[in-house]
Design a protein around this motif. Structure first.
Motif, PDB file in Angstrom:
ATOM      1  N   GLY A   8       0.850  -1.334   0.113  1.00 59.68           N
ATOM      2  CA  GLY A   8       0.132   0.022   0.009  1.00 59.68           C
ATOM      3  C   GLY A   8       0.770   1.169   0.071  1.00 59.68           C
ATOM      4  N   PHE A  10       0.014   3.991   2.091  1.00 67.34           N
ATOM      5  CA  PHE A  10      -0.032   4.546   3.312  1.00 67.34           C
ATOM      6  C   PHE A  10       0.215   5.903   3.505  1.00 67.34           C
ATOM      7  CE2 PHE A  10      -1.172   0.387   5.130  1.00 67.34           C
ATOM      8  CZ  PHE A  10      -0.342  -0.456   4.361  1.00 67.34           C
ATOM      9  N   GLY A  16      -7.677   3.923   9.663  1.00 66.90           N
ATOM     10  CA  GLY A  16      -8.172   2.733   8.638  1.00 66.90           C
ATOM     11  C   GLY A  16      -6.795   1.979   8.390  1.00 66.90           C
ATOM     12  N   PHE A  40       6.547   4.230  -8.314  1.00 65.16           N
ATOM     13  CA  PHE A  40       5.447   3.387  -8.434  1.00 65.16           C
ATOM     14  C   PHE A  40       3.781   3.972  -8.175  1.00 65.16           C
ATOM     15  CE2 PHE A  40       3.288  -0.424  -9.167  1.00 65.16           C
ATOM     16  CZ  PHE A  40       2.241  -1.015  -8.134  1.00 65.16           C
ATOM     17  N   TRP A  74       4.150  -3.591  -9.819  1.00 65.76           N
ATOM     18  CA  TRP A  74       3.115  -4.475  -9.994  1.00 65.76           C
ATOM     19  C   TRP A  74       3.542  -5.875  -9.666  1.00 65.76           C
ATOM     20  CZ3 TRP A  74      -1.401  -2.512  -8.234  1.00 65.76           C
ATOM     21  CH2 TRP A  74      -1.720  -1.328  -8.715  1.00 65.76           C
ATOM     22  N   LYS A  77       5.164  -8.850  -6.574  1.00 65.49           N
ATOM     23  CA  LYS A  77       4.464  -9.846  -5.381  1.00 65.49           C
ATOM     24  C   LYS A  77       4.917 -11.201  -5.359  1.00 65.49           C
ATOM     25  CE  LYS A  77       0.417  -6.616  -5.160  1.00 65.49           C
ATOM     26  NZ  LYS A  77       0.783  -5.691  -6.045  1.00 65.49           N
ATOM     27  N   ILE A  91      -5.258  -7.661   1.532  1.00 65.22           N
ATOM     28  CA  ILE A  91      -5.290  -6.408   0.859  1.00 65.22           C
ATOM     29  C   ILE A  91      -6.846  -6.064   1.150  1.00 65.22           C
ATOM     30  CG2 ILE A  91      -5.702  -6.902  -1.224  1.00 65.22           C
ATOM     31  CD1 ILE A  91      -3.436  -4.368  -1.826  1.00 65.22           C
ATOM     32  N   GLY A  92      -7.015  -4.707   1.475  1.00 71.71           N
ATOM     33  CA  GLY A  92      -8.424  -4.151   1.566  1.00 71.71           C
ATOM     34  C   GLY A  92      -9.413  -4.534   0.489  1.00 71.71           C
ATOM     35  N   ASP A  94     -11.233  -2.994  -1.451  1.00 72.41           N
ATOM     36  CA  ASP A  94     -11.365  -2.327  -2.505  1.00 72.41           C
ATOM     37  C   ASP A  94     -10.351  -2.732  -3.794  1.00 72.41           C
ATOM     38  OD1 ASP A  94      -8.594   0.046  -1.818  1.00 72.41           O
ATOM     39  OD2 ASP A  94      -9.269  -1.704  -0.678  1.00 72.41           O
ATOM     40  N   ASP A 112     -12.356  -6.165   4.642  1.00 75.01           N
ATOM     41  CA  ASP A 112     -13.266  -4.856   4.787  1.00 75.01           C
ATOM     42  C   ASP A 112     -12.409  -3.653   5.163  1.00 75.01           C
ATOM     43  OD1 ASP A 112     -16.092  -6.694   6.110  1.00 75.01           O
ATOM     44  OD2 ASP A 112     -15.332  -6.627   3.964  1.00 75.01           O
ATOM     45  N   ILE A 117     -13.319   6.915   6.705  1.00 75.88           N
ATOM     46  CA  ILE A 117     -11.819   7.459   6.698  1.00 75.88           C
ATOM     47  C   ILE A 117     -11.060   6.989   5.345  1.00 75.88           C
ATOM     48  CG2 ILE A 117     -10.752   6.037   8.183  1.00 75.88           C
ATOM     49  CD1 ILE A 117      -9.337   8.365   9.251  1.00 75.88           C
TER      50      ILE A 117
HETATM   51  N1  C2G Z   1      -7.470   0.752   3.761  1.00 72.24           N
HETATM   52  C1  C2G Z   1      -8.536   0.416   4.744  1.00 72.24           C
HETATM   53  N2  C2G Z   1      -9.455   1.429   5.174  1.00 72.24           N
HETATM   54  C2  C2G Z   1      -9.449   2.720   4.655  1.00 72.24           C
HETATM   55  C3  C2G Z   1      -8.319   2.928   3.922  1.00 72.24           C
HETATM   56  C4  C2G Z   1      -7.338   2.057   3.552  1.00 72.24           C
HETATM   57  O1  C2G Z   1      -8.549  -0.777   5.048  1.00 72.24           O
HETATM   58  N3  C2G Z   1     -10.391   3.407   5.145  1.00 72.24           N
HETATM   59  C5  C2G Z   1      -6.617  -0.029   3.429  1.00 72.24           C
HETATM   60  C6  C2G Z   1      -6.552  -0.537   1.991  1.00 72.24           C
HETATM   61  O2  C2G Z   1      -7.785  -1.223   1.556  1.00 72.24           O
HETATM   62  C7  C2G Z   1      -5.228  -1.000   1.701  1.00 72.24           C
HETATM   63  C8  C2G Z   1      -4.183  -0.452   2.670  1.00 72.24           C
HETATM   64  O3  C2G Z   1      -5.324   0.251   3.793  1.00 72.24           O
HETATM   65  O4  C2G Z   1      -5.390  -2.444   1.796  1.00 72.24           O
HETATM   66  C9  C2G Z   1      -3.592   0.545   2.318  1.00 72.24           C
HETATM   67  O5  C2G Z   1      -4.312   1.618   1.554  1.00 72.24           O
HETATM   68  P1  C2G Z   1      -3.620   2.427   0.395  1.00 72.24           P
HETATM   69  O6  C2G Z   1      -2.446   3.300   0.789  1.00 72.24           O
HETATM   70  O7  C2G Z   1      -4.791   3.447  -0.262  1.00 72.24           O
HETATM   71  O8  C2G Z   1      -3.200   1.394  -0.698  1.00 72.24           O
HETATM   72  P2  C2G Z   1      -3.262   1.451  -2.254  1.00 72.24           P
HETATM   73  O9  C2G Z   1      -2.541   2.908  -2.674  1.00 72.24           O
HETATM   74  O10 C2G Z   1      -4.503   1.023  -2.694  1.00 72.24           O
HETATM   75  O11 C2G Z   1      -2.051   0.561  -2.631  1.00 72.24           O
HETATM   76  O12 C2G Z   1      -0.159  -3.174  -4.947  1.00 72.24           O
HETATM   77  C10 C2G Z   1      -1.274  -2.678  -3.916  1.00 72.24           C
HETATM   78  C11 C2G Z   1      -1.177  -1.384  -4.096  1.00 72.24           C
HETATM   79  O13 C2G Z   1      -0.051  -0.791  -3.689  1.00 72.24           O
HETATM   80  C12 C2G Z   1      -2.334  -0.945  -2.884  1.00 72.24           C
END
Ligand code: C2G
Length: 129
Positions: A8, A10, A16, A40, A74, A77, A91-92, A94, A112, A117
């Motif tokens: 992620g 972050f 979250g 990236f 990408w 992994k 991973i989330g 989304d 989830d 947030i």
């Molecule tokens: N997340 C969450 N709840 C939120 C916001 C984020 O659970 N309210 C989770 C996302 O689902 C993700 C992680 O926190 O699993 C990191 O979020 P991002 O930094 O937005 O990650 P992203 O940019 O989507 O990168 O190769 C995978 C990508 O690098 C994922």
């Protein structure tokens, strides 16, 4: 010994992110977090506020995180899963479905997201602040 990995950006680390990382740590013994580099994030077309060095330093200092690595592409992994003997990629949700191909190498889990947030919302409220 069960090793979990997640990836992620972050950016603007918030509750979250923390809730997700704590859930992941509770799923196993060792939690590895790959933090997206600036380069990236350009590939992801994601605008970033906080520089990589600061984002990875924050994540590295989260109690439930055992190891941090840079996420530069990408395609890294599968190599990471093999290199670190990863048992679970998580991973989330989304990203639901996007990483099912990894199930040839390890368990794939989508969790989830935390409601109400996100870095995008935080940015909006900062503008109105
Ligand atoms: N997340 C969450 N709840 C939120 C916001 C984020 O659970 N309210 C989770 C996302 O689902 C993700 C992680 O926190 O699993 C990191 O979020 P991002 O930094 O937005 O990650 P992203 O940019 O989507 O990168 O190769 C995978 C990508 O690098 C994922």
């Amino acid at each position: 010994h069960k090793t979990i990995i997640t990836y992620g950006t972050f950016d603007m680390f918030h509750i979250g992110h923390l809730k997700l990382l704590k859930k992941l740590k509770n799923m196993g013994d060792e939690l590895i977090v790959a933090v997206s580099t600036e380069k990236f994030n350009l590939v992801k077309k994601k605008k970033i506020l906080i520089p990589f060095e600061q984002r990875i330093e924050i994540v590295k200092n989260i109690k439930c995180v055992d190891r941090v690595i840079p996420e530069e592409a990408w395609g890294q992994k599968i190599k990471d899963i093999k290199k670190y003997g990863v048992d679970v990629f998580a991973i989330g949700n989304d990203w639901k479905g996007e990483f099912n191909f990894l199930s040839n190498y390890c368990e794939v889990v989508y969790l989830d997201r935390t409601e109400d947030i996100s870095t995008t919302e935080l940015k909006k409220s900062l503008i109105e602040f």
